[in-house]
Design an enzyme around this catalytic site. Structure first.
Site, PDB file in Angstrom:
ATOM      1  N   ILE A 140     -62.229   3.997 -20.852  1.00  0.00           N
ATOM      2  CA  ILE A 140     -61.847   4.631 -19.507  1.00  0.00           C
ATOM      3  C   ILE A 140     -63.145   4.581 -18.661  1.00  0.00           C
ATOM      4  CG2 ILE A 140     -61.192   6.900 -18.777  1.00  0.00           C
ATOM      5  CD1 ILE A 140     -59.297   5.500 -20.841  1.00  0.00           C
ATOM      6  N   GLU A 141     -64.231   4.591 -19.205  1.00  0.00           N
ATOM      7  CA  GLU A 141     -65.489   4.663 -18.466  1.00  0.00           C
ATOM      8  C   GLU A 141     -65.825   3.309 -17.542  1.00  0.00           C
ATOM      9  OE1 GLU A 141     -67.486   7.035 -17.646  1.00  0.00           O
ATOM     10  OE2 GLU A 141     -66.879   8.759 -18.618  1.00  0.00           O
TER      11      GLU A 141
END
Length: 539
Positions: free
Chosen positions: A166-167
């Site tokens: 996600i990051e």
């Protein structure tokens, strides 16, 4: 019916000569056993005869030698059978090792599932991009095993191993528009708080081991603050202060304080649903027609110690690793050399670690590093600094990422080529604290000013913030020379300062003279209060 006898019980005739020979052989076989039995008996009797030797431990129900311990204890009352409904039920741990790392991650899922339309939306987004999932998961194969190991060691949910998807899509070189960097996307200040060094030679926010340690420390801290993994993740994205204030507002308004109850930015609102969507795909890839690449449940890399500064290209060569793969495992080194004093370990693929050690020890083709560090003694232009270190201006700019029209400020540490005068490895102090500070290059313009009564080279220099030596050189006088009242003094002032110093009505005049020969210069001369006469002269 008689029972059949074994073959050795068959009463066949035996020769009389058999018995003496058999007896003699049996005696020889039993002799060692008799000796052993006698020895054991002696030891046991000696122990019984000793009044001070007590077997067992005090109050130990198994090893105690007290009289009560030797008495059997029976339950009182009649015995009754135990039915299956009365036995406690608990999950049985699988004795089979995980087939691959994905299975190991699934076994460690421990966070509550989030169910919302946002999760479904993100599932569809990822499922409709199989190429993106493939690139992202293949990139993660270098790092996932280490992250899972660290999570299990800390008893943390393995869903958190999916957070870099996600990051940063597991890109350790990723940099956001807000200057967050690395797989775990640390902001500069947060990185410093968690001891991630950021200097001229390395950025630990990109380091695989250091950033993972810091991220898990931070997530544990946030979970301790909020007692909820979803809120901890929201705080990781939005900041603990923002989440804390949102909770306080909802409490004041009598509203819920869970993740879905809080008002938050859209990015944070989608943050946990994204992670839940990736978790669902990993848990059941077939439901989303996704293919996860095989990632074996085995370390991808191991640490190798280095004792000398070494060029990145040479280190990759000695390890027999492609330079891109080497940089992917050691992304914090953002210069062409690794400084042993600041980065004493490198990461290498598991099978290449021994290759590197063997080749490093056998290397005999000169120095390991062709670069070293140099500290600017004063604020210099790039061209001046390049002359001092014996490099071309373009090379010095390139290796240190210095943009055009910038000055190198005093105390800055630069990467420069090694030479006979600078041939030592970089010290730990420089390797850990080196910074490069730049300032905009000041564009100056030649101007002339009138000397006041009693003015000297030094007073003119002080008035305009210049060096006395420079003023003396521009006017071809000594550094201690004095000027006559009204004498024209040449100075080079910054363009803005020179513009600001242009004469106005009723003010002392400054002569701004064109630098190009043969052009008319404009000279403003004060004649009377409130009047300015402009005259031109050929230069």
């Amino acid at each position: 019916m008689t029972e059949p006898q074994p073959a050795f019980f068959n009463p066949s005739p035996v020769s009389p000569a058999f018995f003496p020979a058999f007896s003699d052989r049996l005696a020889r076989l039993l002799s060692p056993l008799r000796t052993f039995a006698v020895s054991v008996a002696v030891v046991v009797l000696a122990g019984c005869a000793s009044s001070n030797s007590k077997l067992g431990l005090p109050d130990d129900p198994v090893l105690s030698t007290s009289p009560s311990a030797s008495q059997p204890v029976y339950p009182g009352g009649p015995l009754s059978p135990i039915h299956s409904a009365q036995t406690p039920s608990s999950a049985v741990a699988s004795l089979q090792p995980p087939a691959d790392l994905w299975e190991r991650i699934r076994r460690g899922f421990a966070m509550p599932n989030l169910e919302s339309e946002l999760v479904t939306d993100r599932e569809q987004w990822y499922a409709s991009r199989p190429d993106y999932i493939q690139r992202m998961t293949e990139r993660s194969s270098k790092y996932l095993f280490h992250i899972v190991e660290e999570l299990e060691r800390r008893n943390m949910p393995t869903e958190l191993a999916l957070l870099p998807y996600i990051e940063s899509a597991f890109n350790p070189q990723a940099v956001s528009s807000a200057k967050a960097a690395g797989m775990w996307q640390f902001m500069p200040a947060t990185g410093k708080y968690f001891d991630l060094k950021q200097n001229a030679f390395r950025d630990d926010r990109r380091d695989v081991l250091a950033s993972t340690r810091a991220a898990l420390d931070y997530l544990q801290k946030l979970h301790g603050m909020f007692g909820d993994w979803h809120l901890a993740l929201a705080a990781y994205n939005w900041g603990e202060g923002s989440v804390g204030r949102a909770i306080a507002r909802n409490k004041k308004d009598g509203l819920g304080t869970g993740y879905m109850d809080l008002r938050m930015p859209d990015e944070t609102r989608l943050y946990v649903p994204k992670l839940q969507a990736v978790k669902n795909i990993v848990a059941n890839p077939q439901n989303f027609r996704a293919e996860l690449p095989l990632i074996e449940n085995h370390p991808y890399f191991q640490q190798v110690q280095i004792t000398r500064d070494i060029d990145v290209a040479l280190a990759a060569k000695l390890a027999d690793v492609e330079i891109s793969n080497f940089k992917a495992l050691n992304p914090s080194a953002h210069r062409p050399v690794i400084l042993a004093a600041g980065m004493p370990h490198i990461l290498l693929p598991w099978d290449n670690a021994k290759i590197f050690q063997r080749n490093f020890e056998a290397y005999s083709q000169g120095q390991y590093a062709s670069w070293t560090a140099w500290t600017a003694p004063a604020t210099l232009s790039v061209s001046d600094a390049a002359r001092r270190v014996g490099m071309s201006e373009n090379d010095l700019r390139g290796v240190n990422n210095i943009p055009p029209r910038m000055l190198i400020k005093a105390g800055s540490t630069l990467m420069v080529s090694r030479n006979a005068k600078m041939d030592n490895d970089v010290t730990s102090h420089v390797a850990d604290t080196a910074q490069m500070t730049l300032a905009p290059e000041i564009v100056t313009r030649r101007s002339t000013v009138k000397a006041r009564k009693g003015e000297t080279v030094a007073s003119i220099a002080r008035r305009y913030g210049l060096s006395a030596d420079a003023v003396a050189e521009w006017n071809k006088v000594g550094a201690s020379a004095a000027f006559k009242l009204g004498q024209q003094v040449v100075v080079f002032l910054p363009v803005k300062a020179a513009s600001a110093a242009r004469p106005r009505a009723g003010k002392a005049g400054v002569q701004a003279v064109s630098r190009a020969p043969g052009k008319a210069g404009v000279q403003a001369v004060k004649r009377a209060p409130g009047k300015t006469v402009i005259k031109t002269k050929k230069r």
